[in-house]
Design an enzyme around this catalytic site. Structure first.
Site, PDB file in Angstrom:
ATOM      1  N   HIS A  90     -24.418 -11.449  41.844  1.00 20.25           N
ATOM      2  CA  HIS A  90     -23.342 -12.307  42.718  1.00 20.25           C
ATOM      3  C   HIS A  90     -24.511 -13.311  43.572  1.00 20.25           C
ATOM      4  O   HIS A  90     -23.952 -14.251  43.381  1.00 20.25           O
ATOM      5  CB  HIS A  90     -22.420 -11.634  43.563  1.00 20.25           C
ATOM      6  CG  HIS A  90     -21.248 -12.501  44.484  1.00 20.25           C
ATOM      7  ND1 HIS A  90     -21.674 -13.058  45.162  1.00 20.25           N
ATOM      8  CD2 HIS A  90     -20.324 -12.902  43.440  1.00 20.25           C
ATOM      9  CE1 HIS A  90     -20.787 -14.130  46.335  1.00 20.25           C
ATOM     10  NE2 HIS A  90     -19.736 -13.705  45.089  1.00 20.25           N
ATOM     11  N   GLY A 126     -14.540  -7.965  36.162  1.00 17.99           N
ATOM     12  CA  GLY A 126     -13.731  -8.405  37.147  1.00 17.99           C
ATOM     13  C   GLY A 126     -14.037 -10.040  36.602  1.00 17.99           C
ATOM     14  O   GLY A 126     -14.205 -10.236  35.454  1.00 17.99           O
TER      15      GLY A 126
END
Length: 131
Positions: A10, A74
């Site tokens: 991320h 996700g």
């Protein structure tokens, strides 16, 4: 065929959080010496995913595996990484590029989480004894 691995996380404003991906890349270089290894962050820091993909191509990769350092499927894995892959493929159609599954629920992950639970419990008990 020259293969490359793009490890993706991320990204964080905290350098300590990003350091894990750099360490993981070094481990991959040792374990997969036949593959070129780069990293890319989704946001908040560099190198970005497009920068990492470009480095793989510049190194001569004809096949790039995008390997997410994410726990689940996700939006980032299911949509964002696919979008980055598709944009890269438009620029470099001669390079095969694919997204691997995230870490997900795996027996080794359960084993690791139980280990972390034990570590946390022991640490908490030690703190209770010293307070």
């Amino acid at each position: 065929m020259t293969s490359a691995i793009l490890l993706v996380a991320h990204g964080s404003r905290r350098p300590e959080a990003n350091a894990d991906l750099y360490k993981l890349a070094e481990l991959f270089k040792t374990e997969k010496p036949e593959s070129h290894v780069e990293i890319g962050f989704l946001e908040l820091t560099e190198p970005t995913i497009p920068q990492g993909l470009s480095k793989c191509a510049e190194h001569g990769a004809t096949s790039i595996a995008i390997l997410p350092y994410f726990l689940s499927q996700g939006t980032h894995v299911a949509e964002d990484l696919i979008r980055f892959r598709d944009q890269f493929q438009e620029q470099f159609p001669q390079v095969e590029c694919y997204v691997c599954p995230p870490i997900g629920l795996h027996s080794k992950l359960v084993e690791l989480m139980l280990h972390r639970l034990d570590e946390g419990t022991r640490s908490h008990q030690q703190q209770q004894k010293t307070s």
